[in-house]
Scaffold this active site. Sequence first.
Site, PDB file in Angstrom:
ATOM      1  N   TYR A 101      19.018 -21.866  12.134  1.00 16.63           N
ATOM      2  CA  TYR A 101      18.674 -23.243  11.734  1.00 16.63           C
ATOM      3  C   TYR A 101      17.240 -23.524  12.164  1.00 16.63           C
ATOM      4  O   TYR A 101      16.861 -23.242  13.298  1.00 16.63           O
ATOM      5  CB  TYR A 101      19.621 -24.238  12.423  1.00 16.63           C
ATOM      6  N   GLU A 190      14.221 -29.420   6.557  1.00 14.35           N
ATOM      7  CA  GLU A 190      15.289 -28.722   7.283  1.00 14.35           C
ATOM      8  C   GLU A 190      15.774 -27.520   6.493  1.00 14.35           C
ATOM      9  O   GLU A 190      16.005 -27.619   5.288  1.00 14.35           O
ATOM     10  CB  GLU A 190      16.453 -29.690   7.521  1.00 14.35           C
TER      11      GLU A 190
END
Length: 382
Positions: A101, A190
Amino acid sequence: MDLYEYQGKQLFARFGIPVSEGRVAASAEEARAAAEELGGPVVVKAQVLTGGRGKAGGIKLADTPEEAEASAGDILGMDIRGHTVRKLWIEKASDIAKEYYLSVTFDRGEKKPLFMLTTQGGVDIEEVAEKTPEALARLHVDPLVGFQPYQARWLCFTAGLDDPNEQKQVTAMVGKLYDAFVGADAMLCEINPLIVTPAGEVKALDSKFTVDDNALFRHHDVDEMRDVEAADPQERLAREKDVTYVKLEGEVGILGNGAGLVMSTLDVIDQVGGSPANFCDLGGGGDAQGVVDALEIITSDPQVKSILFNIFGGITRCDEVARGILEALERMTIEHPIVVRLDGTNAEEGRRLLTEASPENLYVEDTMLSAAERVVELAGAR
Ligand code: GDP
Ligand code: MN
């Protein structure tokens, strides 16, 4: 403004962040054709402005164009957390060895961009932050100094990325993500998951990209990505008419002049037990056309039961606003009860004009509190 995954990936690609090749499709046939063109296994992905599509069944792997067509048929029209799927992104399927991530967003408290990197990707980042905060590497970038390459290395080491080949690719990607964040005037970039393939290649498998609305004037290409059909009908109309309007969930329509006054009006409505249907700022003016435009938008919301005008005359004079309201009511038919509170410059004159004309559905109140009580009571009576 939130971008769809495929739009975010277009921007990623522009800034040199590796993504998979894909096509947009709006029907099962188009999905099949896209899969044929791409060749080999693909992944069929619902394009909606919300996360958690995988869990909701909006993401499916397909080995053949026939399977892609069938999955597309299943996913199109699906409701994912209140968002109807009208578009798909058909992408060449990737083999996944690891899911990481990576994101950069604004930390308003620190007044700095904040990077987050963890090897525990694929899942909700909130969950990682809560259960295993030590696995989440966090780093602020000083906007005046700018991003420094050592910061990308720090992030990788802190997150525990120990493979030199991955470190090299991820550090490069961190720098490019910062370029994208600054270059596109983003609020959030993101990548979840950021994957490592079995061959050791790192790429962005998903994208969440939010661009600052206030910067869209210098990013016309991004502004054109806006999906007007996905917006609330009221907000779409407001954008067309250039009215400052935000749709809310309640039944009391609100108009005021000045964002601060309108915000406190929302609070007062809440305080007296009501629920505002919208935020609407008339700005400095109170001319009839502005009032007509705002009333058209507010009354197009079927939830609205009554309407409150809360005007504080400063440079704007209350008698002018009163004339604007009366003229607007002559030009259009409104059945909703309307409560008007005028205060400030020429308030008495304004109130006199309204009382003399006295349209049947118009109520004049002296204070913000009494106006709020009256408008909430009228909403309840309908
Ligand atoms: P989200 O659920 O809305 O965040 O959508 P994502 O794009 O992140 O996809 C959800 C999950 O689907 C990912 O975490 C992957 O596990 C899986 N997925 C997506 N694309 C692929 C792919 O190309 N290959 C494989 N094997 N899995 C994929
Ligand atoms: Mn994701």
